[in-house]
Design a protein around this motif. Structure first.
Motif, PDB file in Angstrom:
ATOM      1  N   ASN A 213       0.829  -1.208   0.000  1.00 52.65           N
ATOM      2  CA  ASN A 213       0.000   0.000   0.000  1.00 52.65           C
ATOM      3  C   ASN A 213       0.863   1.258   0.000  1.00 52.65           C
ATOM      4  OD1 ASN A 213      -2.525  -1.205  -0.083  1.00 52.65           O
ATOM      5  ND2 ASN A 213      -2.633  -1.455   2.135  1.00 52.65           N
ATOM      6  N   ASN A 214       1.959   1.244   0.760  1.00 51.23           N
ATOM      7  CA  ASN A 214       2.881   2.380   0.754  1.00 51.23           C
ATOM      8  C   ASN A 214       3.488   2.576  -0.637  1.00 51.23           C
ATOM      9  OD1 ASN A 214       2.543   3.175   3.372  1.00 51.23           O
ATOM     10  ND2 ASN A 214       4.373   2.184   4.150  1.00 51.23           N
ATOM     11  N   ALA A 215       3.916   1.461  -1.238  1.00 45.77           N
ATOM     12  CA  ALA A 215       4.510   1.547  -2.575  1.00 45.77           C
ATOM     13  C   ALA A 215       3.506   2.106  -3.582  1.00 45.77           C
ATOM     14  CB  ALA A 215       4.994   0.162  -3.011  1.00 45.77           C
ATOM     15  N   LEU A 216       2.249   1.687  -3.452  1.00 46.81           N
ATOM     16  CA  LEU A 216       1.205   2.177  -4.352  1.00 46.81           C
ATOM     17  C   LEU A 216       0.992   3.676  -4.194  1.00 46.81           C
ATOM     18  CD1 LEU A 216      -1.035   1.413  -6.404  1.00 46.81           C
ATOM     19  CD2 LEU A 216      -2.543   1.016  -4.444  1.00 46.81           C
ATOM     20  N   LYS A 217       1.020   4.162  -2.932  1.00 50.88           N
ATOM     21  CA  LYS A 217       0.785   5.576  -2.663  1.00 50.88           C
ATOM     22  C   LYS A 217       1.907   6.468  -3.193  1.00 50.88           C
ATOM     23  CE  LYS A 217      -1.652   4.536   1.671  1.00 50.88           C
ATOM     24  NZ  LYS A 217      -1.496   4.492   3.138  1.00 50.88           N
ATOM     25  N   TYR A 218       3.137   5.982  -3.087  1.00 50.58           N
ATOM     26  CA  TYR A 218       4.284   6.844  -3.348  1.00 50.58           C
ATOM     27  C   TYR A 218       4.932   6.631  -4.708  1.00 50.58           C
ATOM     28  CZ  TYR A 218       3.830   7.471   1.684  1.00 50.58           C
ATOM     29  OH  TYR A 218       3.346   7.751   2.943  1.00 50.58           O
ATOM     30  N   THR A 219       4.380   5.718  -5.517  1.00 49.93           N
ATOM     31  CA  THR A 219       4.941   5.462  -6.843  1.00 49.93           C
ATOM     32  C   THR A 219       4.070   6.136  -7.909  1.00 49.93           C
ATOM     33  OG1 THR A 219       5.795   3.321  -6.092  1.00 49.93           O
ATOM     34  CG2 THR A 219       5.676   3.669  -8.467  1.00 49.93           C
ATOM     35  N   PRO A 220       4.663   6.958  -8.781  1.00 51.10           N
ATOM     36  CA  PRO A 220       3.870   7.649  -9.804  1.00 51.10           C
ATOM     37  C   PRO A 220       3.429   6.715 -10.928  1.00 51.10           C
ATOM     38  CG  PRO A 220       6.197   8.146 -10.072  1.00 51.10           C
ATOM     39  CD  PRO A 220       6.083   7.341  -8.810  1.00 51.10           C
TER      40      PRO A 220
END
Length: 368
Positions: A265-272
């Motif tokens: 979820n963190n990766a999804l939020k912070y990856t463009p």
């Protein structure tokens, strides 16, 4: 001249003795334990707390004291030749005196001579007993408040659900918009409360870890299947790379998906859009190492040591989450006997790595 030299020598010795006595008295007045060792580990000076609670007696050596954490601390500082500072209460040493519990955070600083050669090490064990108790009270209060909030919040969420499904009458477009915003906020609050309760259960030891053997490929597919559509909707590639020789792992099937869920979820939020998130798994020294790596915005170096702290959020990213997900991930991995770490480059991405114990070839480590 000889008489003057003798007088000067006596004066210097007296001054040195007074200085040593004053230094010892000053150190003995501290609640913290302080010891100064030479480069080979011989204890040159120790205050009353260090002698009484940790057995750090002058003229003895660090290895003779027989305290593993202090010995490891000394060895690390002498080899690295740089200070070692604690990163949290997890590193605290627990000791008892007259049936009273005390907690000390260990740290050490190298001592260098005028030629920048290692001359010794100063060991400081800071008394954090009071702070530790305050933290326990705070944790208990958070748990109690979370339980008290959970019941009324459930009623609010149910009411919103009934209204949005128009079970008691039709809604206008504006009413629907307001209720959808309320549902989103109540769902977010529900997740925060569940996170708080999870942390409380794990820290108190009430959340028992039920270990069983799991196939790594199946485990990774299980957690990625739940989020693959979200990654696709955001235009982010999600790839999996599991080593062919990776053995099964000992994990709690109800807990380990929470770790992957928080990291993904963190990766999804912070990856463009157009970025990639890569999951890898490979054997490593009797463990299995998992990496969750993204090509997102990254984390500045000064914040890397704090990302696993409760409620910590990287500045300028505060609005995105509650600051609890990584804390929960760390607690779960450590409860499994593994470790979790993070590396990052701002503007290039972040990689979270954690280890879980591998099942031995004989299977002798499997629960009965």
């Amino acid at each position: 001249m000889a008489a003057s030299l003798r007088e000067l020598r006596r004066s210097n010795q007296a001054h040195l003795l007074r200085t040593q006595r004053s230094t010892q008295l000053a150190l003995d007045s501290l609640n913290d334990a302080v010891a100064i060792c030479n480069a080979s580990g011989k204890i040159e000076l120790a205050n009353d707390t260090a002698r009484r609670l940790f057995g750090l007696q002058p003229e003895s050596t660090i290895t003779e004291v027989g305290h593993d954490k202090i010995s490891q601390l000394f060895s690390w500082v002498t080899q690295a030749e740089r200070p070692m500072h604690p990163k949290g209460y997890d590193a605290a040493i627990q000791v008892f005196e007259n049936d009273e519990e005390h907690f000390f955070l260990p740290q050490a600083v190298p001592i260098f001579d005028e030629h920048r050669q290692l001359a010794g090490v100063t060991i400081l064990l800071a008394d954090v007993t009071r702070l530790h108790r305050i933290d326990e009270v705070k944790t208990g209060m958070i748990s109690t408040v979370s339980h008290e909030l959970k019941t009324p919040l459930t009623s609010v969420r149910l009411a919103i659900h009934i209204l949005l499904n128009e079970k008691i009458g039709p809604l206008t477009a504006q009413q629907t918009e307001v209720l959808e915003a309320a549902r989103e906020d109540s769902d977010r609050l529900h997740r925060v409360i569940e996170d708080l309760l999870d942390i409380s259960r794990i820290e108190s030891g009430k959340a028992e870890i039920q270990l069983q053997s799991m196939n790594v490929q199946d485990l990774v597919l299980q957690v990625t299947d739940k989020v693959r559509s979200a990654f696709r909707d955001h235009g982010i590639t999600l790839s999996i790379h599991v080593s062919k020789d990776v053995p099964p792992v000992l994990t709690d099937p109800g807990r380990i998906p929470l770790v992957f869920g928080n990291l993904l979820n963190n990766a999804l939020k912070y990856t463009p859009i157009g970025g990639e998130v890569r999951i890898t798994a490979r054997p490593e020294d009797g463990m299995v190492r998992f990496d969750v790596e993204d090509t997102g915005i990254g984390i500045a170096a000064e914040y890397l040591d704090r990302v696993f702290e409760k409620f910590f959020r990287v500045p300028e990213q505060e609005h995105i989450d509650s600051g609890l997900g990584l804390t929960i991930a760390k607690e779960i991995i450590e409860a499994h006997g593994g470790k979790i770490a993070v590396t990052s480059q701002p503007g290039k991405g972040t990689k979270f790595s954690f280890t879980v114990k591998a099942v031995s070839e004989t299977g002798s480590d499997l629960p009965a």
